[in-house]
Design a protein around this motif. Structure first.
Motif, PDB file in Angstrom:
ATOM      1  N   TYR A  42       0.872  -1.519  -0.258  1.00 52.05           N
ATOM      2  CA  TYR A  42      -0.090  -0.270  -0.068  1.00 52.05           C
ATOM      3  C   TYR A  42       0.594   1.311   0.507  1.00 52.05           C
ATOM      4  O   TYR A  42       2.174   1.179   0.810  1.00 52.05           O
ATOM      5  N   GLU A  64      -9.255  -5.173   9.631  1.00 48.37           N
ATOM      6  CA  GLU A  64      -8.976  -6.262   8.647  1.00 48.37           C
ATOM      7  C   GLU A  64      -7.944  -6.627   8.210  1.00 48.37           C
ATOM      8  O   GLU A  64      -7.634  -7.458   8.155  1.00 48.37           O
ATOM      9  N   VAL A  65      -6.477  -5.595   8.423  1.00 47.18           N
ATOM     10  CA  VAL A  65      -4.902  -5.302   7.828  1.00 47.18           C
ATOM     11  C   VAL A  65      -4.399  -5.611   9.087  1.00 47.18           C
ATOM     12  O   VAL A  65      -4.361  -4.841   9.990  1.00 47.18           O
ATOM     13  N   GLY A 112       0.682  -4.618   3.524  1.00 47.13           N
ATOM     14  CA  GLY A 112      -0.497  -5.350   5.127  1.00 47.13           C
ATOM     15  C   GLY A 112      -0.784  -7.073   4.668  1.00 47.13           C
ATOM     16  O   GLY A 112      -0.983  -6.777   2.751  1.00 47.13           O
ATOM     17  N   ASN A 114      -3.799  -8.715   3.951  1.00 38.13           N
ATOM     18  CA  ASN A 114      -5.574  -8.038   3.281  1.00 38.13           C
ATOM     19  C   ASN A 114      -6.403  -9.018   4.048  1.00 38.13           C
ATOM     20  O   ASN A 114      -5.719 -10.453   4.458  1.00 38.13           O
ATOM     21  N   LEU A 121     -11.911  -1.292   2.698  1.00 35.54           N
ATOM     22  CA  LEU A 121     -11.417  -1.213   3.996  1.00 35.54           C
ATOM     23  C   LEU A 121     -10.584   0.921   3.861  1.00 35.54           C
ATOM     24  O   LEU A 121     -10.990   1.097   2.826  1.00 35.54           O
TER      25      LEU A 121
END
Length: 208
Positions: A42, A64-65, A112, A114, A121
């Motif tokens: 990212y 969630e990451v 990151g 996923n 996100l």
């Protein structure tokens, strides 16, 4: 009457282009779309919207990451923020050499993991200027200071995603930068065309 209608159309087009340019000046996280289970690189793009340097950037990670790897860049230090369980919840980059100047931007990258379920996100960012002002990019998509959003789609057999390899389907940061440059060039051409159209309309009005 026709000239007046042309003038209204030109002014409306100019307003739309101005709004589009302003939207691109927000803090954004790329890619905007990736896949489930991917170990994604990212990139946080931080432009300066004031005549004051940006000296600190904080990015909160969606729950969630999972993030544990960051790319160092010259002129900046970084520090992870953690929760009580030791999970990385945010990254804070602090300038050591003046920061990001007016009319410039800098990109910060990290990797990151996923989530395994599709969804979206939301990345909350906090941009600190040298004069002490903090702009919170945490709002809804239609707000003045929206949080950047990444869409997570179901992966379609991308080999290696569960083993720490970056997603191949997502655009690379270099491609994103190239796209941004292309958009900027296109905008310049459109604005030049609008200026020419305004001149032609002005000539018609004088003859009328």
């Amino acid at each position: 009457m026709k000239v007046t209608k042309w003038m209204s159309s030109v002014l409306m087009a100019g307003a739309i282009l101005t709004l589009a340019t302003a939207a691109q000046a927000h803090v954004n996280v790329y890619p905007k779309e990736t896949t489930t289970g991917a170990y994604e690189k990212y990139t946080v793009r931080v432009p300066v919207e004031k005549d004051v340097n940006t000296t600190k950037v904080k990015l909160e990670f969606p729950a969630e990451v999972k993030v544990s790897t960051v790319e160092p860049i010259p002129g900046w230090t970084y520090e992870f923020e953690k929760d009580k369980d030791g999970r990385n919840t945010a990254l804070v980059w602090t300038a050591t050499a003046g920061g990001i100047k007016a009319h410039e931007f800098t990109e910060f990258s990290f990797v990151g993991a996923n989530p395994k379920e599709a969804g979206s996100l939301s990345w909350k960012a906090y941009q600190t200027y040298a004069d002490g002002e903090v702009v919170e990019w945490t709002g809804a998509p239609d707000s003045k200071t929206p949080a950047s959003v990444t869409t997570i789609k179901e992966g379609v057999g991308e080999a290696g995603h569960e083993h720490g390899q970056p997603a191949t389907a997502a655009p690379a940061p270099a491609q994103e930068s190239a796209n941004a440059t292309g958009s900027s060039n296109t905008l310049s051409l459109v604005l030049s065309g609008l200026a020419l159209l305004l001149a032609i309309v002005s000539m018609f009005r004088k003859k009328a």
